[in-house]
Scaffold this motif. Structure first.
Motif, PDB file in Angstrom:
ATOM      1  N   GLY A   1      36.164  26.498  23.705  1.00 63.73           N
ATOM      2  CA  GLY A   1      34.876  26.511  24.388  1.00 63.73           C
ATOM      3  C   GLY A   1      34.804  27.318  25.670  1.00 63.73           C
ATOM      4  N   PHE A   2      35.849  28.050  26.007  1.00 66.15           N
ATOM      5  CA  PHE A   2      35.818  28.886  27.205  1.00 66.15           C
ATOM      6  C   PHE A   2      35.368  30.283  26.841  1.00 66.15           C
ATOM      7  N   ARG A   3      34.824  30.987  27.803  1.00 64.39           N
ATOM      8  CA  ARG A   3      34.387  32.359  27.607  1.00 64.39           C
ATOM      9  C   ARG A   3      35.127  33.254  28.600  1.00 64.39           C
ATOM     10  N   PRO A   4      36.401  33.535  28.319  1.00 64.23           N
ATOM     11  CA  PRO A   4      37.189  34.330  29.267  1.00 64.23           C
ATOM     12  C   PRO A   4      36.671  35.756  29.374  1.00 64.23           C
ATOM     13  N   THR A   5      36.689  36.257  30.597  1.00 57.06           N
ATOM     14  CA  THR A   5      36.294  37.639  30.873  1.00 57.06           C
ATOM     15  C   THR A   5      37.304  38.214  31.855  1.00 57.06           C
ATOM     16  N   GLY A   6      37.133  39.452  32.194  1.00 53.04           N
ATOM     17  CA  GLY A   6      37.988  40.072  33.198  1.00 53.04           C
ATOM     18  C   GLY A   6      37.853  39.435  34.573  1.00 53.04           C
ATOM     19  N   ALA A   7      36.838  38.610  34.763  1.00 49.06           N
ATOM     20  CA  ALA A   7      36.640  37.928  36.043  1.00 49.06           C
ATOM     21  C   ALA A   7      37.256  36.525  36.058  1.00 49.06           C
ATOM     22  N   THR A   8      37.701  36.054  34.900  1.00 51.82           N
ATOM     23  CA  THR A   8      38.268  34.700  34.845  1.00 51.82           C
ATOM     24  C   THR A   8      39.650  34.649  34.199  1.00 51.82           C
ATOM     25  N   ARG A   9      40.091  35.736  33.557  1.00 53.45           N
ATOM     26  CA  ARG A   9      41.386  35.767  32.889  1.00 53.45           C
ATOM     27  C   ARG A   9      42.163  36.975  33.385  1.00 53.45           C
ATOM     28  N   PHE A  10      43.423  36.719  33.771  1.00 50.72           N
ATOM     29  CA  PHE A  10      44.220  37.769  34.381  1.00 50.72           C
ATOM     30  C   PHE A  10      45.625  37.778  33.795  1.00 50.72           C
ATOM     31  N   LEU A  11      46.165  38.964  33.553  1.00 57.33           N
ATOM     32  CA  LEU A  11      47.551  39.129  33.148  1.00 57.33           C
ATOM     33  C   LEU A  11      48.299  39.709  34.333  1.00 57.33           C
ATOM     34  N   VAL A  12      49.352  39.025  34.760  1.00 57.28           N
ATOM     35  CA  VAL A  12      50.069  39.418  35.967  1.00 57.28           C
ATOM     36  C   VAL A  12      51.576  39.442  35.726  1.00 57.28           C
ATOM     37  N   SER A  13      52.276  40.045  36.656  1.00 57.73           N
ATOM     38  CA  SER A  13      53.735  40.061  36.637  1.00 57.73           C
ATOM     39  C   SER A  13      54.233  39.811  38.051  1.00 57.73           C
ATOM     40  N   CYS A  14      55.067  38.803  38.222  1.00 60.94           N
ATOM     41  CA  CYS A  14      55.653  38.534  39.537  1.00 60.94           C
ATOM     42  C   CYS A  14      56.658  39.616  39.909  1.00 60.94           C
ATOM     43  N   LEU A  15      57.291  40.215  38.907  1.00 63.65           N
ATOM     44  CA  LEU A  15      58.275  41.261  39.170  1.00 63.65           C
ATOM     45  C   LEU A  15      57.618  42.593  39.505  1.00 63.65           C
ATOM     46  N   GLU A  16      56.396  42.786  39.028  1.00 65.03           N
ATOM     47  CA  GLU A  16      55.657  44.025  39.276  1.00 65.03           C
ATOM     48  C   GLU A  16      54.248  43.674  39.763  1.00 65.03           C
ATOM     49  N   PRO A  17      54.135  43.057  40.964  1.00 67.34           N
ATOM     50  CA  PRO A  17      52.829  42.553  41.423  1.00 67.34           C
ATOM     51  C   PRO A  17      51.760  43.621  41.628  1.00 67.34           C
ATOM     52  N   HIS A  18      52.163  44.873  41.832  1.00 70.84           N
ATOM     53  CA  HIS A  18      51.164  45.930  42.045  1.00 70.84           C
ATOM     54  C   HIS A  18      50.634  46.494  40.734  1.00 70.84           C
ATOM     55  N   ASP A  19      51.315  46.161  39.651  1.00 69.63           N
ATOM     56  CA  ASP A  19      50.854  46.585  38.334  1.00 69.63           C
ATOM     57  C   ASP A  19      50.015  45.459  37.735  1.00 69.63           C
ATOM     58  N   TYR A  20      49.423  45.722  36.642  1.00 67.63           N
ATOM     59  CA  TYR A  20      48.645  44.719  35.903  1.00 67.63           C
ATOM     60  C   TYR A  20      47.446  44.243  36.724  1.00 67.63           C
ATOM     61  N   GLU A  21      47.128  42.962  36.692  1.00 63.87           N
ATOM     62  CA  GLU A  21      45.858  42.489  37.254  1.00 63.87           C
ATOM     63  C   GLU A  21      46.004  41.541  38.449  1.00 63.87           C
ATOM     64  N   PHE A  22      47.165  41.543  39.086  1.00 64.88           N
ATOM     65  CA  PHE A  22      47.368  40.619  40.202  1.00 64.88           C
ATOM     66  C   PHE A  22      46.416  40.902  41.365  1.00 64.88           C
ATOM     67  N   GLY A  23      46.219  42.159  41.697  1.00 67.76           N
ATOM     68  CA  GLY A  23      45.317  42.511  42.796  1.00 67.76           C
ATOM     69  C   GLY A  23      43.895  42.029  42.540  1.00 67.76           C
ATOM     70  N   ARG A  24      43.434  42.203  41.320  1.00 64.58           N
ATOM     71  CA  ARG A  24      42.089  41.748  40.963  1.00 64.58           C
ATOM     72  C   ARG A  24      42.000  40.228  41.011  1.00 64.58           C
ATOM     73  N   PHE A  25      43.057  39.546  40.560  1.00 70.75           N
ATOM     74  CA  PHE A  25      43.097  38.081  40.619  1.00 70.75           C
ATOM     75  C   PHE A  25      43.051  37.602  42.075  1.00 70.75           C
ATOM     76  N   ARG A  26      43.857  38.224  42.917  1.00 66.70           N
ATOM     77  CA  ARG A  26      43.891  37.854  44.343  1.00 66.70           C
ATOM     78  C   ARG A  26      42.520  38.061  44.988  1.00 66.70           C
ATOM     79  N   ASN A  27      41.882  39.176  44.705  1.00 65.16           N
ATOM     80  CA  ASN A  27      40.561  39.446  45.266  1.00 65.16           C
ATOM     81  C   ASN A  27      39.517  38.465  44.752  1.00 65.16           C
ATOM     82  N   THR A  28      39.646  38.057  43.511  1.00 69.28           N
ATOM     83  CA  THR A  28      38.711  37.093  42.926  1.00 69.28           C
ATOM     84  C   THR A  28      38.790  35.758  43.649  1.00 69.28           C
ATOM     85  N   LEU A  29      40.006  35.299  43.874  1.00 70.33           N
ATOM     86  CA  LEU A  29      40.170  34.013  44.557  1.00 70.33           C
ATOM     87  C   LEU A  29      39.792  34.130  46.013  1.00 70.33           C
TER      88      LEU A  29
END
Length: 167
Positions: free
Chosen positions: A139-167
């Motif tokens: 029943g969830f409707r994930p979008t780029g504004a609510t679902r993020f793929l991140v890497s702790c080893l490569e925080p500048h890659d993937y979607e961590f920056g967008r996740f941080r800005n969202t929060l």
């Protein structure tokens, strides 16, 4: 199954499942007294945080092997307004997690974070689609504004920056 928190270390191993046995609470000293009425503070580790009015809690996994840990998480989720569900590619289709989450879907603001994106670099799009499919089925409707793929080893890659800005 051994919990790495029992070992006072955070090893990376296939035989030791890392976990948060005791919830970690980041809270402003101004807000701690109001939490005493809702939470047994002897049952959590408290860390002083500079932001008044916001409490961040790192809970045990909702599918923890320990029943007591699952119960702690359920009590904290019941009080939360915003929930960030953190999972990894191997657990993205875990029905137990999604069933628990479904029970609160209408009452909380949800964000979904899939860690270890660097482990699935080659199949990133397929993993994202599969994760979304499982969230949709509950029943969830994930979008780029609510679902993020991140890497702790490569925080500048993937979607961590967008996740941080969202929060």
């Amino acid at each position: 199954d051994v919990c790495s928190s029992d070992l006072e270390a955070s090893p990376v191993s296939h035989t030791i499942r890392p976990c948060t046995a005791k919830p970690k609470l980041a809270v402003s000293p101004k807000d701690i007294s109001s939490l005493r009425m809702m939470l047994d503070l002897n049952d959590v580790d408290v860390v002083e945080a500079p932001l008044s009015g916001v409490v961040l809690i790192d809970c045990p996994d909702i599918d923890s092997l320990e029943i007591a840990n699952r119960e702690k998480t359920r009590r904290i989720l019941a009080m939360a307004d915003v929930v960030v569900l953190v999972s990894d590619p191997a657990k993205r289709s875990n029905f137990v997690i999604h069933q628990e989450v479904s029970e609160w879907k209408e009452h909380k603001r949800w964000y979904f974070v899939l860690t270890k994106a660097d482990h699935v670099r080659q199949e990133m799009d397929a993993v994202r689609l599969d994760f979304d499919k499982h969230l949709h089925s509950h029943g969830f409707r994930p979008t780029g504004a609510t679902r993020f793929l991140v890497s702790c080893l490569e925080p500048h890659d993937y979607e961590f920056g967008r996740f941080r800005n969202t929060l």
